[in-house]
Design a protein around this motif. Structure first.
Motif, short mmCIF file in Angstrom:
data_model
loop_
_atom_site.label_atom_id
_atom_site.label_comp_id
_atom_site.label_asym_id
_atom_site.label_seq_id
_atom_site.Cartn_x
_atom_site.Cartn_y
_atom_site.Cartn_z
N ARG A 41 0.87 -1.17 0.00
CA ARG A 41 0.00 0.00 0.00
C ARG A 41 0.91 1.23 0.00
O ARG A 41 1.79 1.35 0.87
CB ARG A 41 -0.89 0.00 1.24
CG ARG A 41 -1.81 1.21 1.36
CD ARG A 41 -2.57 1.16 2.69
NE ARG A 41 -3.47 2.29 2.83
CZ ARG A 41 -4.15 2.55 3.96
NH1 ARG A 41 -4.04 1.75 5.02
NH2 ARG A 41 -4.95 3.61 4.01
N VAL A 42 0.73 2.11 -0.96
CA VAL A 42 1.62 3.27 -1.08
C VAL A 42 0.83 4.55 -0.88
O VAL A 42 -0.27 4.73 -1.41
CB VAL A 42 2.34 3.28 -2.44
CG1 VAL A 42 3.31 2.10 -2.53
CG2 VAL A 42 1.37 3.22 -3.61
N ILE A 43 1.42 5.45 -0.11
CA ILE A 43 0.75 6.69 0.29
C ILE A 43 1.74 7.84 0.11
O ILE A 43 2.92 7.74 0.49
CB ILE A 43 0.30 6.61 1.77
CG1 ILE A 43 -0.72 5.49 1.96
CG2 ILE A 43 -0.27 7.93 2.24
CD1 ILE A 43 -0.55 4.72 3.22
N ALA A 44 1.28 8.92 -0.48
CA ALA A 44 2.10 10.12 -0.63
C ALA A 44 1.19 11.33 -0.61
O ALA A 44 0.11 11.31 -1.22
CB ALA A 44 2.92 10.08 -1.91
N HIS A 45 1.61 12.37 0.07
CA HIS A 45 0.81 13.59 0.15
C HIS A 45 1.57 14.77 -0.41
O HIS A 45 2.80 14.74 -0.52
CB HIS A 45 0.41 13.87 1.61
CG HIS A 45 1.56 14.26 2.49
ND1 HIS A 45 2.57 13.39 2.84
CD2 HIS A 45 1.86 15.45 3.09
CE1 HIS A 45 3.45 14.01 3.62
NE2 HIS A 45 3.05 15.26 3.78
N ASP A 46 0.82 15.79 -0.79
CA ASP A 46 1.43 17.07 -1.16
C ASP A 46 1.54 17.92 0.11
O ASP A 46 0.53 18.18 0.77
CB ASP A 46 0.54 17.81 -2.17
CG ASP A 46 0.50 17.13 -3.54
OD1 ASP A 46 1.23 16.16 -3.75
OD2 ASP A 46 -0.29 17.60 -4.38
#
Length: 274
Positions: A49-54
């Motif tokens: 599961r991959v998560i990235a935010h600005d």
């Protein structure tokens, strides 16, 4: 478009793809979560599961005029981890994002995290002080702020065309696509956030934060990094960590997660699965 709203009312955009063990990516200045797309797809296709935010003021997150400091960056990351109820997460931070990860773990604890990775990251401290004589003079960062204030668009063309990816080195073939994608990400964000962010990444001292972290941390850095010089960053950070491992990449530039993605992704996978 998935977003969360932080305690101070700032809307933060994020990507959350796949199932399985979570890997959370924190991007560098002045970019966005798009800078991690190669890593996101690599790990997504391997069952993570991959998560990235600005980051606030960057990318598709709100262009607020406040909170552009490491404490707020860390608090925003904690808000995202809490909103998604992440467990046993691996946090990966590049450049300023590495500082964000370090401050998050030190400020909010390691209860949701099991490992971390710092790639070409700013800790322990970038600016030159009496206690940090090897750092860069403050005038260097004052100059960056001047560039953002006066000629941001052109500056955001020159940075990736030169030192960020090492395209100014003899024999290195520049990639116009990478240069334009860097420019696109930068210009999508807010000038105020980028202006203030220079102070955040250059003047924040992470020495005590690093000492608090007990989970395994991989410190990855190229020795030809022209943005965050190697000698005053990675080796010092690794020494301050209780469970840090330093991996040095001869000749790699600051933007090595993009230009040397195959090598970096393989080493990330090995560390995460060890």
């Amino acid at each position: 478009m998935p977003t969360i709203t932080t305690a101070d009312g700032t809307e933060i955009f994020y990507k959350d793809w796949g199932q399985g063990r979570p890997i959370v990516f924190s991007h560098g200045w002045p970019l966005s979560s798009d800078d991690w797309d190669t890593q996101l797809l690599f790990f997504l296709n391997r069952g993570y599961r991959v998560i990235a935010h600005d980051r606030r003021g960057h990318g598709r997150s709100a262009q607020v005029d406040r909170g552009h400091d490491m404490d707020h960056y860390a608090d925003d990351l904690a808000a995202l981890a809490g909103h998604l109820d992440l467990r046993d997460a691996v946090h990966v931070g590049h450049s300023t994002g590495g500082g964000e990860v370090v401050r998050y773990l030190a400020r909010h604890g390691e209860g949701r995290a099991v490992k971390a990775v710092l790639i070409a990251a700013v800790p322990p401290l970038m600016v030159q002080t009496e206690a940090n004589p090897g750092g860069l003079p403050k005038e260097v960062f004052d100059g960056l702020q001047d560039q953002v204030a006066r000629r941001r668009s052109q500056f955001y063309r020159e940075m990736p065309a030169g030192p960020f990816y090492g395209f100014n080195r003899p024999g290195v073939e520049p990639s116009e696509a990478l240069i334009q994608n860097w420019w696109r990400q930068g210009m999508t964000g807010g000038a105020k956030a980028h202006y203030d962010g220079i102070v955040a990444f250059s003047q924040t001292d992470f020495t005590e934060d690093l000492k608090k972290i007990t989970i395994p941390v991989l410190v990855m850095h190229g020795d030809d990094d022209q943005v965050v010089p190697y000698a005053d960053s990675a080796p010092l950070a690794a020494d301050l960590l209780k469970n840090g491992t330093l991996k040095t990449y001869p000749g790699f530039p600051h933007g090595m997660p993009t230009t040397q993605a195959d090598v970096i992704n393989a080493d990330l996978l090995a560390f995460i699965e060890a």
